[in-house]
Design a protein around this motif. Sequence first.
Motif, mmCIF file in Angstrom:
data_model
loop_
_atom_site.group_PDB
_atom_site.id
_atom_site.type_symbol
_atom_site.label_atom_id
_atom_site.label_comp_id
_atom_site.label_asym_id
_atom_site.label_seq_id
_atom_site.Cartn_x
_atom_site.Cartn_y
_atom_site.Cartn_z
ATOM 1 N N LEU A 1 15.987 -12.367 10.359
ATOM 2 C CA LEU A 1 15.804 -10.980 10.781
ATOM 3 C C LEU A 1 14.818 -10.268 9.864
ATOM 4 O O LEU A 1 13.929 -9.531 10.307
ATOM 5 C CB LEU A 1 17.179 -10.285 10.765
ATOM 6 N N ARG A 2 14.924 -10.529 8.560
ATOM 7 C CA ARG A 2 14.033 -9.890 7.581
ATOM 8 C C ARG A 2 12.590 -10.341 7.739
ATOM 9 O O ARG A 2 11.664 -9.635 7.367
ATOM 10 C CB ARG A 2 14.479 -10.242 6.154
ATOM 11 N N ARG A 3 12.407 -11.559 8.260
ATOM 12 C CA ARG A 3 11.067 -12.164 8.216
ATOM 13 C C ARG A 3 10.392 -12.317 9.579
ATOM 14 O O ARG A 3 9.492 -13.135 9.750
ATOM 15 C CB ARG A 3 11.158 -13.524 7.516
ATOM 16 N N GLY A 4 10.910 -11.579 10.573
ATOM 17 C CA GLY A 4 10.195 -11.526 11.851
ATOM 18 C C GLY A 4 10.475 -12.666 12.814
ATOM 19 O O GLY A 4 9.837 -12.776 13.854
ATOM 20 N N MET A 5 11.416 -13.571 12.480
ATOM 21 C CA MET A 5 11.737 -14.615 13.459
ATOM 22 C C MET A 5 12.676 -14.072 14.542
ATOM 23 O O MET A 5 12.797 -14.653 15.606
ATOM 24 C CB MET A 5 12.381 -15.817 12.786
ATOM 25 N N VAL B 1 0.655 -22.602 8.731
ATOM 26 C CA VAL B 1 0.775 -23.803 9.567
ATOM 27 C C VAL B 1 1.658 -24.861 8.923
ATOM 28 O O VAL B 1 1.971 -25.879 9.548
ATOM 29 C CB VAL B 1 -0.612 -24.418 9.882
ATOM 30 N N ASP B 2 2.061 -24.638 7.693
ATOM 31 C CA ASP B 2 2.839 -25.647 6.979
ATOM 32 C C ASP B 2 4.314 -25.594 7.415
ATOM 33 O O ASP B 2 4.982 -24.573 7.265
ATOM 34 C CB ASP B 2 2.743 -25.411 5.468
ATOM 35 N N ILE B 3 4.774 -26.698 7.982
ATOM 36 C CA ILE B 3 6.130 -26.726 8.552
ATOM 37 C C ILE B 3 7.197 -26.622 7.462
ATOM 38 O O ILE B 3 8.236 -25.976 7.658
ATOM 39 C CB ILE B 3 6.326 -28.005 9.412
ATOM 40 N N SER B 4 6.961 -27.231 6.321
ATOM 41 C CA SER B 4 7.938 -27.121 5.236
ATOM 42 C C SER B 4 8.127 -25.661 4.859
ATOM 43 O O SER B 4 9.245 -25.175 4.678
ATOM 44 C CB SER B 4 7.475 -27.924 4.023
ATOM 45 N N PHE B 5 6.990 -24.952 4.771
ATOM 46 C CA PHE B 5 7.090 -23.537 4.429
ATOM 47 C C PHE B 5 7.821 -22.755 5.537
ATOM 48 O O PHE B 5 8.632 -21.872 5.264
ATOM 49 C CB PHE B 5 5.708 -22.918 4.168
ATOM 50 N N GLN B 6 7.518 -23.107 6.794
ATOM 51 C CA GLN B 6 8.189 -22.429 7.922
ATOM 52 C C GLN B 6 9.706 -22.612 7.849
ATOM 53 O O GLN B 6 10.471 -21.678 8.099
ATOM 54 C CB GLN B 6 7.658 -22.942 9.266
ATOM 55 N N PHE B 7 10.136 -23.826 7.518
ATOM 56 C CA PHE B 7 11.577 -24.076 7.404
ATOM 57 C C PHE B 7 12.183 -23.184 6.310
ATOM 58 O O PHE B 7 13.255 -22.606 6.480
ATOM 59 C CB PHE B 7 11.851 -25.551 7.088
ATOM 60 N N LEU B 8 11.463 -23.096 5.193
ATOM 61 C CA LEU B 8 11.957 -22.225 4.109
ATOM 62 C C LEU B 8 12.027 -20.767 4.578
ATOM 63 O O LEU B 8 12.968 -20.047 4.263
ATOM 64 C CB LEU B 8 11.037 -22.341 2.883
ATOM 65 N N LYS B 9 11.060 -20.386 5.343
ATOM 66 C CA LYS B 9 11.022 -19.006 5.849
ATOM 67 C C LYS B 9 12.227 -18.717 6.757
ATOM 68 O O LYS B 9 12.779 -17.624 6.746
ATOM 69 C CB LYS B 9 9.704 -18.811 6.610
ATOM 70 N N PHE B 10 12.619 -19.718 7.554
ATOM 71 C CA PHE B 10 13.799 -19.536 8.420
ATOM 72 C C PHE B 10 15.098 -19.474 7.618
ATOM 73 O O PHE B 10 16.020 -18.752 7.976
ATOM 74 C CB PHE B 10 13.918 -20.683 9.444
ATOM 75 N N PHE B 11 15.173 -20.277 6.547
ATOM 76 C CA PHE B 11 16.509 -20.495 5.982
ATOM 77 C C PHE B 11 16.708 -20.094 4.522
ATOM 78 O O PHE B 11 17.835 -19.849 4.108
ATOM 79 C CB PHE B 11 16.915 -21.972 6.160
ATOM 80 N N LEU B 12 15.635 -20.051 3.728
ATOM 81 C CA LEU B 12 15.813 -19.745 2.307
ATOM 82 C C LEU B 12 16.146 -18.264 2.134
ATOM 83 O O LEU B 12 15.375 -17.392 2.543
ATOM 84 C CB LEU B 12 14.518 -20.081 1.530
ATOM 85 N N ASP B 13 17.283 -18.009 1.517
ATOM 86 C CA ASP B 13 17.748 -16.616 1.490
ATOM 87 C C ASP B 13 16.972 -15.749 0.490
ATOM 88 O O ASP B 13 16.794 -14.559 0.698
ATOM 89 C CB ASP B 13 19.247 -16.599 1.146
ATOM 90 N N ASP B 14 16.502 -16.344 -0.614
ATOM 91 C CA ASP B 14 15.948 -15.579 -1.745
ATOM 92 C C ASP B 14 14.505 -15.142 -1.459
ATOM 93 O O ASP B 14 13.570 -15.954 -1.498
ATOM 94 C CB ASP B 14 16.021 -16.471 -2.995
ATOM 95 N N ASP B 15 14.330 -13.861 -1.201
ATOM 96 C CA ASP B 15 13.000 -13.346 -0.869
ATOM 97 C C ASP B 15 11.986 -13.538 -2.002
ATOM 98 O O ASP B 15 10.833 -13.877 -1.761
ATOM 99 C CB ASP B 15 13.087 -11.841 -0.544
ATOM 100 N N ASP B 16 12.457 -13.292 -3.247
ATOM 101 C CA ASP B 16 11.542 -13.415 -4.384
ATOM 102 C C ASP B 16 11.061 -14.852 -4.525
ATOM 103 O O ASP B 16 9.869 -15.102 -4.753
ATOM 104 C CB ASP B 16 12.245 -12.982 -5.684
ATOM 105 N N GLN B 17 12.018 -15.764 -4.391
ATOM 106 C CA GLN B 17 11.656 -17.185 -4.502
ATOM 107 C C GLN B 17 10.649 -17.569 -3.418
ATOM 108 O O GLN B 17 9.668 -18.271 -3.691
ATOM 109 C CB GLN B 17 12.919 -18.050 -4.411
ATOM 110 N N LEU B 18 10.917 -17.101 -2.173
ATOM 111 C CA LEU B 18 10.015 -17.443 -1.070
ATOM 112 C C LEU B 18 8.602 -16.891 -1.337
ATOM 113 O O LEU B 18 7.608 -17.576 -1.089
ATOM 114 C CB LEU B 18 10.542 -16.888 0.262
#
Lengths: 357, 357
Positions: B21-25, B283-300
């Motif tokens: 929700l925070r990241r536009g998905m 375009v990086d899928i690994s990054f996209q997965f992190l964007k969907f699921f990694l909770d820590d905004d600062d880390q992302l």
Amino acid sequence: MTQELIDRIVKMTGKPAHPMLRRGMIFAHRDIEVMLKRKEEGKPFFLYTGRGASSGSLHLGHLVPFILTKYLQDAFDVPLIIQMTDDEKYLWKDLKVDETKKMTKENIKDIISVGFDPKKTFIFTNFDYMCPPFYENVVKVWKCVTTNQSRAIFGFTNEDSMGKAAFPAIESAPCFSSSFPHIFGKRVDIPCLVPCAIDQDPYFRMTRDVAPRLKYPKPSLIFSTFLPALQGAQTKMNASEPLSCIFINDTPKQIKNKINREAFSGGQPTVEEHRQKGGNCDVDISFQFLKFFLDDDDQLEQIQQDYTSGKMLTGELKQLAIAEVQRVIGEIAERRKQVTDATVEEFTKIRPLAYKY
Amino acid sequence: MTQELIDRIVKMTGKPAHPMLRRGMIFAHRDIEVMLKRKEEGKPFFLYTGRGASSGSLHLGHLVPFILTKYLQDAFDVPLIIQMTDDEKYLWKDLKVDETKKMTKENIKDIISVGFDPKKTFIFTNFDYMCPPFYENVVKVWKCVTTNQSRAIFGFTNEDSMGKAAFPAIESAPCFSSSFPHIFGKRVDIPCLVPCAIDQDPYFRMTRDVAPRLKYPKPSLIFSTFLPALQGAQTKMNASEPLSCIFINDTPKQIKNKINREAFSGGQPTVEEHRQKGGNCDVDISFQFLKFFLDDDDQLEQIQQDYTSGKMLTGELKQLAIAEVQRVIGEIAERRKQVTDATVEEFTKIRPLAYKY
């Protein structure tokens, strides 16, 4: 419907054929021999018929397929399933769901009054009975028929509602015994015989096409003609024109007046001309009513001779028709008085039927 | 989906917004304000979502709308209804009814493993639940939509089965609280919020058109985007291409291998070039997965900076994505081990939900 078939039915059931069967009003069938053979072999089948609800009392024309059905239930001693398509009425008419349900309940009472055996008859309404095994058969039929085919059979247009396009499968699905586990258990192989008016044939032609693909037996059919309207043999009784119909709740006096005033006559304009030229039974509605309901073949033949020769006048013929229709309606009306909400409950309850298989 | 709305949701629920929700998905909605206002006024609403069954285990892409749904259930503390469209699968695929039922049951187990609260969640399959009040709503929707309109919305042709043409109303009807008397009693006025993938919008646009004519409240909608396939951000995970997906029953090692071997990289061909030009997170899928699921905004954000600048290499990014996906799948897989036929029974039983209204 051949004489040979009628003789076979009489012989195997030990019951006289209904006048409508003897006189060509039950005029056609599809594969009825399959059911006769099963009966001879002691194998089960069931009867399935139905009705959409109409407002007010049923009329004599509505009753014809049910009178045929009652004869078949009595003669073959098989379970009967009656579908009330309240959903269909809701889809086709400008009615609310509650209105169709109310109408349907009153129609059920009229149908019960034809004299069905509660131990062997299950009546259901689609709105109440649409449930897992029945719905599963609806979906199976849905999958087998394209919208194109359905349109070709039933004449829908794209302006019609989705519901009209979906409905044919709902009339089709009760042909399959697996729609009624409370009656047939796990048996999926018990076929049905559908007594109905000829206008319902498209539904069952579709069902007969679909059945083998679902590994279900095909339904057999037996068709009744329409009872003519009071105004003439070329039309059928139509509830929206009350003067064309005789209703279950018409009093003996109303029946007398309707036939005297409205029943199209095959007689001549004057008594003299009638005595000379005779009447025409083929178009005379009073005679047609006697043909549907008067049991005595000899009497009917005598009436036909006398009216055709001019010996019997229109007034005399009408008296005979009035008496016969009063008898038929009177028996139903008498039963109708005993039918309560509790009776409806008895017929519509999910339960096994008294049925050996 | 505006930041203002997200802030309002966080404030009223007292729960942090889900990363998606925070990241536009979770990128769009229809009338979600109506539900927020009801919540603020202490008025009830419910969540409704669904799924057609697929063979085998669900994949991470399937789970996205359910992860969103679980967040919404936890945040708003409302009942949730999940429709399993086994009938739809039967109609669309070359499958037998029993096969769709079996697949559906396994899918239900996967869905339960997302972590739904059994006291507040009712899961049903259409083949099992099609019943009087639900069917009545199906017929009501059927009556309101012409075949033309349905074709325009869903793109049927006349070569498609009658069932495909009939189905949209079956997905629509659970939007109305009267389809679930065991949960909502006689209340017909409780609206729902539908979390779903954007491809389901046509069903609910139709429902929103129909609802006022039936005097029912319109459903509100909240849409998730598709999780990209391993092969690239322009495609979605597709169960029929197993190498494009990460499944619930993939082992940690399989997850590691799939991401290492298959996940499309936004990195440069050589380490030197990557250090110099940096990687492309979009375009990086690994990054996209992190964007969907990694909770820590600062880390992302740090990861994004480091990868874009070339400080972080593709291998390192993949390690982070592997760990995160292993965590998400691991939690679900752990719950999945506890889910038995009895758990399915618990969620699908006709019963009231723990719900005050």
